[in-house]
Design a protein around this motif. Structure first.
Motif, PDB file in Angstrom:
ATOM      1  N   ARG A   1       5.453  30.547  -6.034  1.00 19.88           N
ATOM      2  CA  ARG A   1       6.309  29.535  -6.663  1.00 19.88           C
ATOM      3  C   ARG A   1       7.770  29.740  -6.276  1.00 19.88           C
ATOM      4  NH1 ARG A   1       9.659  28.707 -10.768  1.00 19.88           N
ATOM      5  NH2 ARG A   1       9.684  30.930 -11.257  1.00 19.88           N
ATOM      6  N   GLN A   2       8.225  30.985  -6.339  1.00 19.50           N
ATOM      7  CA  GLN A   2       9.616  31.275  -6.007  1.00 19.50           C
ATOM      8  C   GLN A   2       9.909  30.986  -4.533  1.00 19.50           C
ATOM      9  OE1 GLN A   2      10.674  35.242  -7.222  1.00 19.50           O
ATOM     10  NE2 GLN A   2      10.266  34.862  -9.388  1.00 19.50           N
ATOM     11  N   ARG A   3       8.956  31.332  -3.661  1.00 19.94           N
ATOM     12  CA  ARG A   3       9.155  31.068  -2.238  1.00 19.94           C
ATOM     13  C   ARG A   3       9.221  29.565  -1.966  1.00 19.94           C
ATOM     14  NH1 ARG A   3       5.247  33.919  -0.415  1.00 19.94           N
ATOM     15  NH2 ARG A   3       3.691  32.284  -0.184  1.00 19.94           N
ATOM     16  N   ARG A   4       8.341  28.816  -2.620  1.00 21.48           N
ATOM     17  CA  ARG A   4       8.337  27.361  -2.441  1.00 21.48           C
ATOM     18  C   ARG A   4       9.639  26.752  -2.957  1.00 21.48           C
ATOM     19  NH1 ARG A   4       6.707  23.052  -5.821  1.00 21.48           N
ATOM     20  NH2 ARG A   4       5.928  21.213  -4.709  1.00 21.48           N
ATOM     21  N   ASN A   5      10.109  27.207  -4.099  1.00 18.55           N
ATOM     22  CA  ASN A   5      11.361  26.680  -4.653  1.00 18.55           C
ATOM     23  C   ASN A   5      12.545  26.977  -3.733  1.00 18.55           C
ATOM     24  OD1 ASN A   5       9.881  25.822  -6.807  1.00 18.55           O
ATOM     25  ND2 ASN A   5      10.681  27.312  -8.273  1.00 18.55           N
ATOM     26  N   ALA A   6      12.574  28.195  -3.182  1.00 16.61           N
ATOM     27  CA  ALA A   6      13.665  28.560  -2.274  1.00 16.61           C
ATOM     28  C   ALA A   6      13.623  27.705  -1.008  1.00 16.61           C
ATOM     29  CB  ALA A   6      13.568  30.044  -1.920  1.00 16.61           C
ATOM     30  N   GLU A   7      12.422  27.468  -0.499  1.00 13.69           N
ATOM     31  CA  GLU A   7      12.278  26.627   0.693  1.00 13.69           C
ATOM     32  C   GLU A   7      12.693  25.190   0.396  1.00 13.69           C
ATOM     33  OE1 GLU A   7       8.223  27.135   1.764  1.00 13.69           O
ATOM     34  OE2 GLU A   7       8.520  29.108   2.686  1.00 13.69           O
ATOM     35  N   PHE A   8      12.380  24.725  -0.812  1.00 13.61           N
ATOM     36  CA  PHE A   8      12.762  23.362  -1.191  1.00 13.61           C
ATOM     37  C   PHE A   8      14.280  23.209  -1.240  1.00 13.61           C
ATOM     38  CE2 PHE A   8      13.884  20.374  -4.678  1.00 13.61           C
ATOM     39  CZ  PHE A   8      13.464  19.200  -4.069  1.00 13.61           C
ATOM     40  N   ILE A   9      14.960  24.211  -1.791  1.00 14.88           N
ATOM     41  CA  ILE A   9      16.423  24.148  -1.876  1.00 14.88           C
ATOM     42  C   ILE A   9      17.048  24.157  -0.479  1.00 14.88           C
ATOM     43  CG2 ILE A   9      18.474  25.418  -2.623  1.00 14.88           C
ATOM     44  CD1 ILE A   9      16.904  26.241  -5.120  1.00 14.88           C
ATOM     45  N   GLU A  10      16.496  24.976   0.422  1.00 18.33           N
ATOM     46  CA  GLU A  10      16.998  24.994   1.801  1.00 18.33           C
ATOM     47  C   GLU A  10      16.772  23.644   2.472  1.00 18.33           C
ATOM     48  OE1 GLU A  10      18.721  27.273   3.669  1.00 18.33           O
ATOM     49  OE2 GLU A  10      19.012  28.162   1.688  1.00 18.33           O
ATOM     50  N   TRP A  11      15.608  23.066   2.230  1.00 19.88           N
ATOM     51  CA  TRP A  11      15.313  21.740   2.788  1.00 19.88           C
ATOM     52  C   TRP A  11      16.257  20.695   2.203  1.00 19.88           C
ATOM     53  CZ3 TRP A  11      13.774  17.243   0.326  1.00 19.88           C
ATOM     54  CH2 TRP A  11      13.314  16.207   1.147  1.00 19.88           C
ATOM     55  N   LEU A  12      16.509  20.798   0.908  1.00 23.52           N
ATOM     56  CA  LEU A  12      17.413  19.868   0.230  1.00 23.52           C
ATOM     57  C   LEU A  12      18.821  19.967   0.824  1.00 23.52           C
ATOM     58  CD1 LEU A  12      16.895  17.943  -2.219  1.00 23.52           C
ATOM     59  CD2 LEU A  12      18.008  19.667  -3.641  1.00 23.52           C
ATOM     60  N   LYS A  13      19.234  21.186   1.110  1.00 26.52           N
ATOM     61  CA  LYS A  13      20.564  21.417   1.689  1.00 26.52           C
ATOM     62  C   LYS A  13      20.701  20.732   3.044  1.00 26.52           C
ATOM     63  CE  LYS A  13      23.760  25.218   2.721  1.00 26.52           C
ATOM     64  NZ  LYS A  13      23.917  26.703   2.708  1.00 26.52           N
TER      65      LYS A  13
ATOM     66  N   ASN B   1      18.798  18.104   4.137  1.00 30.95           N
ATOM     67  CA  ASN B   1      18.495  16.674   4.126  1.00 30.95           C
ATOM     68  C   ASN B   1      19.276  15.875   3.084  1.00 30.95           C
ATOM     69  OD1 ASN B   1      15.905  16.220   5.992  1.00 30.95           O
ATOM     70  ND2 ASN B   1      15.700  18.203   4.984  1.00 30.95           N
ATOM     71  N   TYR B   2      19.592  16.509   1.967  1.00 31.61           N
ATOM     72  CA  TYR B   2      20.355  15.842   0.908  1.00 31.61           C
ATOM     73  C   TYR B   2      21.427  16.815   0.405  1.00 31.61           C
ATOM     74  CZ  TYR B   2      16.423  12.577   0.952  1.00 31.61           C
ATOM     75  OH  TYR B   2      15.469  11.665   1.334  1.00 31.61           O
ATOM     76  N   PRO B   3      22.426  17.082   1.242  1.00 32.39           N
ATOM     77  CA  PRO B   3      23.430  18.110   0.911  1.00 32.39           C
ATOM     78  C   PRO B   3      24.193  17.842  -0.384  1.00 32.39           C
ATOM     79  CG  PRO B   3      24.100  16.789   2.813  1.00 32.39           C
ATOM     80  CD  PRO B   3      22.676  16.459   2.548  1.00 32.39           C
ATOM     81  N   LYS B   4      24.468  16.580  -0.676  1.00 26.77           N
ATOM     82  CA  LYS B   4      25.201  16.263  -1.905  1.00 26.77           C
ATOM     83  C   LYS B   4      24.409  16.695  -3.136  1.00 26.77           C
ATOM     84  CE  LYS B   4      27.188  12.428  -4.547  1.00 26.77           C
ATOM     85  NZ  LYS B   4      27.373  10.952  -4.623  1.00 26.77           N
ATOM     86  N   GLN B   5      23.126  16.360  -3.154  1.00 26.76           N
ATOM     87  CA  GLN B   5      22.280  16.728  -4.290  1.00 26.76           C
ATOM     88  C   GLN B   5      22.145  18.247  -4.402  1.00 26.76           C
ATOM     89  OE1 GLN B   5      21.880  14.251  -2.241  1.00 26.76           O
ATOM     90  NE2 GLN B   5      20.747  12.524  -3.116  1.00 26.76           N
ATOM     91  N   GLU B   6      22.059  18.915  -3.251  1.00 20.59           N
ATOM     92  CA  GLU B   6      21.930  20.384  -3.269  1.00 20.59           C
ATOM     93  C   GLU B   6      23.199  21.029  -3.814  1.00 20.59           C
ATOM     94  OE1 GLU B   6      22.546  24.418  -2.013  1.00 20.59           O
ATOM     95  OE2 GLU B   6      23.597  22.697  -1.120  1.00 20.59           O
ATOM     96  N   GLN B   7      24.350  20.510  -3.431  1.00 21.58           N
ATOM     97  CA  GLN B   7      25.624  21.057  -3.914  1.00 21.58           C
ATOM     98  C   GLN B   7      25.764  20.869  -5.418  1.00 21.58           C
ATOM     99  OE1 GLN B   7      28.646  19.141  -1.555  1.00 21.58           O
ATOM    100  NE2 GLN B   7      28.008  20.150   0.348  1.00 21.58           N
ATOM    101  N   GLU B   8      25.382  19.699  -5.900  1.00 22.47           N
ATOM    102  CA  GLU B   8      25.454  19.433  -7.342  1.00 22.47           C
ATOM    103  C   GLU B   8      24.506  20.354  -8.109  1.00 22.47           C
ATOM    104  OE1 GLU B   8      24.503  15.319  -7.552  1.00 22.47           O
ATOM    105  OE2 GLU B   8      26.528  14.630  -7.000  1.00 22.47           O
ATOM    106  N   LEU B   9      23.333  20.593  -7.540  1.00 19.55           N
ATOM    107  CA  LEU B   9      22.366  21.477  -8.186  1.00 19.55           C
ATOM    108  C   LEU B   9      22.877  22.914  -8.215  1.00 19.55           C
ATOM    109  CD1 LEU B   9      19.477  21.907  -9.354  1.00 19.55           C
ATOM    110  CD2 LEU B   9      18.737  22.349  -7.002  1.00 19.55           C
ATOM    111  N   THR B  10      23.375  23.386  -7.083  1.00 19.72           N
ATOM    112  CA  THR B  10      23.864  24.764  -6.987  1.00 19.72           C
ATOM    113  C   THR B  10      25.021  25.011  -7.950  1.00 19.72           C
ATOM    114  OG1 THR B  10      23.194  24.854  -4.661  1.00 19.72           O
ATOM    115  CG2 THR B  10      24.767  26.508  -5.412  1.00 19.72           C
ATOM    116  N   ALA B  11      25.860  23.994  -8.139  1.00 23.21           N
ATOM    117  CA  ALA B  11      27.010  24.134  -9.041  1.00 23.21           C
ATOM    118  C   ALA B  11      26.575  24.377 -10.483  1.00 23.21           C
ATOM    119  CB  ALA B  11      27.883  22.887  -8.959  1.00 23.21           C
TER     120      ALA B  11
END
Length: 275
Positions: free
Chosen positions: A111-123, A125-135
């Motif tokens: 689960r943790q590996r999949r979530n980390a991969e999803f965040i990298e993919w989000l970064k 493909n959808y950098p704005k959403q990833e930045q808002e999430l990381t904040a």
């Protein structure tokens, strides 16, 4: 010809009774061929570390058992060299809590590996959403989790598709954007007063809908191509299964397999009379 191949595909799926998932993948080691005793149903339903009790797995169980039940661990240590088969059977029973914990750890790691991969993919493909999430991560953990789940719901299918089939991921990503554009254009059309502007919006909507149509067709084509590929794999498995059954029906092969199994179970402690 293609329709006959598809008909054969669904027939093959019915033949295997759903035991083989279409397009599914697993991280578990595949069973080695050539050992008929490994096909027992009770084993096939278990996770690989329960089914194949390796020395590494056994040692992990014993390590936990020594802390939880030192006396039982000591008893099993003695049994290990004296009767390996009985040792494994008793270890599975006594080490159930450790096996359960191994299962939980395995699933949590995935689960943790999949979530980390999803965040990298989000970064990517959808950098704005990833930045808002990381904040949100250090500011509001609860809101971070809620936002992550929302993003996974919205983009998860695209993410999963891009991992197994990049073209399908690209198609789904564009279609996702077009669906949002369709909704936006429809809202503007409903509130627009100017007929000229309505015509302009309607023309754009037609272009977007036509493009979505093409993407849907391509998505179906990709699925069809995957079905054909899976069909070829199933056809190969059917042939291999047929050959394997024919081999195991041979009486000499049966006798040799029974002989080897009895020797393994009794460790050559019992003398059998062979015809």
């Amino acid at each position: 010809m293609q329709s006959r191949r598809l008909a054969a595909f669904f027939g093959a799926v019915a033949l295997v009774g759903g035991l083989v998932g279409i397009g599914s993948a697993t991280n578990e080691p595949r069973q080695t061929q050539g050992d008929i005793w490994r096909d027992e149903p009770a084993e096939s339903r278990q996770t690989w570390w329960r089914r194949d009790l390796t020395d590494e797995t056994a040692n992990k169980i014993l390590e936990g058992l020594r802390k939880r039940d030192p006396a039982k661990a000591k008893e099993l240590d003695k049994l290990k060299s004296r009767d390996p088969e009985r040792f494994k059977a008793e270890l599975r029973e006594a080490g159930q809590p450790e096996l359960d914990q191994m299962t939980r750890d395995y699933l949590e790691t995935r689960r943790q590996r999949r979530n980390a991969e999803f965040i990298e993919w989000l970064k990517a493909n959808y950098p704005k959403q990833e930045q808002e999430l990381t904040a949100l991560k250090d500011k509001d953990t609860k809101l971070y989790v809620t936002s992550f789940e929302h993003l996974m719901t919205e983009y998860g299918a695209i993410f999963e598709a891009s991992r197994s089939n990049p073209e399908l991921g690209t198609v789904l990503k564009e279609d996702h954007e077009l669906k949002k554009r369709v909704g936006e254009l429809c809202r503007r059309l409903r509130s627009e007063k100017s007929d000229a502007k309505k015509q302009e919006l309607g023309a754009e909507l037609e272009v977007v809908v036509a493009r979505r149509y093409d993407l849907i067709v391509r998505r179906k084509e990709i699925a069809y191509e995957q079905f054909l590929k899976r069909l070829e794999e199933l056809q190969k498995q059917v042939i291999e299964s047929k050959d394997e059954i024919a081999k195991y029906k041979d009486q000499k092969v049966k006798q040799e397999n029974v002989r080897q199994r009895l020797q393994a179970l009794t460790d050559n402690k019992v003398k059998f009379k062979w015809d």
